[in-house]
Design a protein around this motif. Structure first.
Motif, PDB file in Angstrom:
ATOM      1  N   PHE A 117      -9.139   1.568   6.416  1.00 10.36           N
ATOM      2  CA  PHE A 117      -8.597  -0.150   6.837  1.00 10.36           C
ATOM      3  C   PHE A 117      -8.311  -0.998   6.381  1.00 10.36           C
ATOM      4  O   PHE A 117      -7.580  -1.479   6.711  1.00 10.36           O
ATOM      5  CB  PHE A 117     -10.208  -0.047   7.170  1.00 10.36           C
ATOM      6  CG  PHE A 117     -10.731  -1.562   7.272  1.00 10.36           C
ATOM      7  CD1 PHE A 117     -10.558  -2.114   9.203  1.00 10.36           C
ATOM      8  CD2 PHE A 117     -11.273  -2.793   6.677  1.00 10.36           C
ATOM      9  CE1 PHE A 117     -11.125  -3.145   9.339  1.00 10.36           C
ATOM     10  CE2 PHE A 117     -11.685  -4.453   7.157  1.00 10.36           C
ATOM     11  CZ  PHE A 117     -11.149  -4.145   8.957  1.00 10.36           C
ATOM     12  N   GLY A 118      -8.720  -1.148   4.915  1.00 13.02           N
ATOM     13  CA  GLY A 118      -7.896  -1.905   4.006  1.00 13.02           C
ATOM     14  C   GLY A 118      -6.706  -2.293   4.656  1.00 13.02           C
ATOM     15  O   GLY A 118      -5.697  -3.262   4.453  1.00 13.02           O
ATOM     16  N   PHE A 119      -6.243  -0.467   4.404  1.00 14.45           N
ATOM     17  CA  PHE A 119      -4.800  -0.674   4.239  1.00 14.45           C
ATOM     18  C   PHE A 119      -3.989  -1.151   5.926  1.00 14.45           C
ATOM     19  O   PHE A 119      -2.765  -1.393   5.700  1.00 14.45           O
ATOM     20  CB  PHE A 119      -4.170   0.689   4.222  1.00 14.45           C
ATOM     21  CG  PHE A 119      -2.853   0.931   4.241  1.00 14.45           C
ATOM     22  CD1 PHE A 119      -1.848   1.161   3.115  1.00 14.45           C
ATOM     23  CD2 PHE A 119      -2.173   1.885   5.314  1.00 14.45           C
ATOM     24  CE1 PHE A 119      -0.765   1.456   3.064  1.00 14.45           C
ATOM     25  CE2 PHE A 119      -0.612   1.752   4.800  1.00 14.45           C
ATOM     26  CZ  PHE A 119      -0.066   1.553   3.498  1.00 14.45           C
ATOM     27  N   ILE A 120      -4.598  -0.469   6.695  1.00 20.44           N
ATOM     28  CA  ILE A 120      -4.586  -0.720   8.161  1.00 20.44           C
ATOM     29  C   ILE A 120      -4.394  -2.400   8.350  1.00 20.44           C
ATOM     30  O   ILE A 120      -3.924  -3.051   9.400  1.00 20.44           O
ATOM     31  CB  ILE A 120      -4.996  -0.097   8.788  1.00 20.44           C
ATOM     32  CG1 ILE A 120      -4.615   1.350   8.834  1.00 20.44           C
ATOM     33  CG2 ILE A 120      -4.702  -0.595  10.519  1.00 20.44           C
ATOM     34  CD1 ILE A 120      -3.355   1.759   9.566  1.00 20.44           C
ATOM     35  N   LEU A 121      -5.473  -3.088   7.878  1.00 23.10           N
ATOM     36  CA  LEU A 121      -5.429  -3.963   8.017  1.00 23.10           C
ATOM     37  C   LEU A 121      -4.145  -5.211   7.362  1.00 23.10           C
ATOM     38  O   LEU A 121      -4.077  -6.535   8.120  1.00 23.10           O
ATOM     39  CB  LEU A 121      -6.677  -5.226   7.196  1.00 23.10           C
ATOM     40  CG  LEU A 121      -7.274  -6.422   6.881  1.00 23.10           C
ATOM     41  CD1 LEU A 121      -7.673  -6.858   7.979  1.00 23.10           C
ATOM     42  CD2 LEU A 121      -8.332  -6.781   6.453  1.00 23.10           C
ATOM     43  N   LEU A 122      -3.710  -4.668   6.033  1.00 24.70           N
ATOM     44  CA  LEU A 122      -2.389  -5.544   5.630  1.00 24.70           C
ATOM     45  C   LEU A 122      -1.170  -4.853   6.080  1.00 24.70           C
ATOM     46  O   LEU A 122      -0.276  -5.939   7.002  1.00 24.70           O
ATOM     47  CB  LEU A 122      -2.271  -5.290   4.220  1.00 24.70           C
ATOM     48  CG  LEU A 122      -3.336  -6.364   3.238  1.00 24.70           C
ATOM     49  CD1 LEU A 122      -2.902  -6.377   2.060  1.00 24.70           C
ATOM     50  CD2 LEU A 122      -2.985  -7.577   3.884  1.00 24.70           C
ATOM     51  N   ASP A 123      -1.740  -3.826   7.244  1.00 24.64           N
ATOM     52  CA  ASP A 123      -0.397  -2.683   7.559  1.00 24.64           C
ATOM     53  C   ASP A 123       0.014  -3.902   9.273  1.00 24.64           C
ATOM     54  O   ASP A 123       1.571  -3.886   9.620  1.00 24.64           O
ATOM     55  CB  ASP A 123      -0.170  -2.056   7.102  1.00 24.64           C
ATOM     56  CG  ASP A 123       0.299  -0.920   7.884  1.00 24.64           C
ATOM     57  OD1 ASP A 123       2.096  -1.407   7.819  1.00 24.64           O
ATOM     58  OD2 ASP A 123       0.577   0.238   8.801  1.00 24.64           O
ATOM     59  N   SER A 124      -0.987  -4.321   9.664  1.00 23.12           N
ATOM     60  CA  SER A 124      -0.881  -4.989  10.871  1.00 23.12           C
ATOM     61  C   SER A 124      -0.647  -6.368  11.025  1.00 23.12           C
ATOM     62  O   SER A 124      -0.221  -6.623  11.975  1.00 23.12           O
ATOM     63  CB  SER A 124      -2.060  -5.002  11.451  1.00 23.12           C
ATOM     64  OG  SER A 124      -2.942  -3.193  11.691  1.00 23.12           O
ATOM     65  N   VAL A 125      -0.426  -6.691  10.003  1.00 27.96           N
ATOM     66  CA  VAL A 125       0.211  -8.023   9.808  1.00 27.96           C
ATOM     67  C   VAL A 125       1.390  -7.823   9.688  1.00 27.96           C
ATOM     68  O   VAL A 125       2.346  -7.259   8.869  1.00 27.96           O
ATOM     69  CB  VAL A 125      -0.236  -9.432   7.951  1.00 27.96           C
ATOM     70  CG1 VAL A 125       0.436 -10.376   8.525  1.00 27.96           C
ATOM     71  CG2 VAL A 125      -1.943  -9.057   8.832  1.00 27.96           C
ATOM     72  N   LYS A 126       2.741  -8.167  10.674  1.00 24.90           N
ATOM     73  CA  LYS A 126       3.876  -8.223  10.649  1.00 24.90           C
ATOM     74  C   LYS A 126       5.128  -9.624  10.491  1.00 24.90           C
ATOM     75  O   LYS A 126       4.546 -10.275  10.576  1.00 24.90           O
ATOM     76  CB  LYS A 126       4.170  -7.639  10.898  1.00 24.90           C
ATOM     77  CG  LYS A 126       4.042  -5.754  11.325  1.00 24.90           C
ATOM     78  CD  LYS A 126       4.362  -5.245  10.237  1.00 24.90           C
ATOM     79  CE  LYS A 126       3.953  -3.343  10.893  1.00 24.90           C
ATOM     80  NZ  LYS A 126       4.214  -2.318   9.767  1.00 24.90           N
ATOM     81  N   LYS A 127       5.865  -9.876   9.031  1.00 24.53           N
ATOM     82  CA  LYS A 127       6.848 -10.476   9.567  1.00 24.53           C
ATOM     83  C   LYS A 127       8.075  -9.935   9.303  1.00 24.53           C
ATOM     84  O   LYS A 127       8.172  -9.224   9.174  1.00 24.53           O
ATOM     85  CB  LYS A 127       6.544 -11.223   7.979  1.00 24.53           C
ATOM     86  CG  LYS A 127       7.575 -12.630   8.319  1.00 24.53           C
ATOM     87  CD  LYS A 127       7.261 -13.583   6.723  1.00 24.53           C
ATOM     88  CE  LYS A 127       8.302 -14.713   6.990  1.00 24.53           C
ATOM     89  NZ  LYS A 127       7.781 -15.605   6.110  1.00 24.53           N
TER      90      LYS A 127
END
Length: 125
Positions: free
Chosen positions: A115-125
């Protein structure tokens, strides 16, 4: 190196909380830390890549499909592990698979890191 130190200190603190839990039979603090700490580890594992992406000049987006497909189910597994140790959890015990409350925190740890990894992986720039 910093991530390794944080994992070591967190694991040591989690061990101390588990000893305290075994003495006093108050599981909630140990369970909460055991749930939140893996989320932090997952965030720390994804943080270097996010910092590289922040340096690029692109528009911010959020990958809802990845978050809803992987992130929310892992959060659901994690919340079930915590829910059964709360006062309201006695009503949800028949709904939770036995493997989640047998004292094995492997599923909880994996779900938290994912969950922690996917939370930041879902944010894209």
């Amino acid at each position: 190196m910093a991530i390794g130190i944080i994992i070591y200190v967190g694991a040591k603190y989690q061990f101390l909380l588990k000893q305290e839990y075994m003495k006093n039979y108050e599981a909630l603090t140990f369970i909460l830390f055991s749930s939140i700490f893996p989320i932090g580890i997952g965030i720390l594992l994804r943080l270097p890549k996010l910092i590289i992406e922040i340096k690029e000049n692109r528009q911010w987006t959020f990958d809802w499909a990845k978050f809803m497909g992987v992130g929310l189910p892992s959060l659901g597994v994690l919340s079930m592990c915590v829910l059964i140790f709360t006062p309201a959890g006695e009503y949800f015990i028949p709904l939770v698979p036995e493997v989640m409350y047998s004292g094995n925190f492997t599923i909880q740890t994996i779900a938290g890191v994912v969950f922690g990894f996917i939370l930041l992986d879902s944010v894209k720039k």
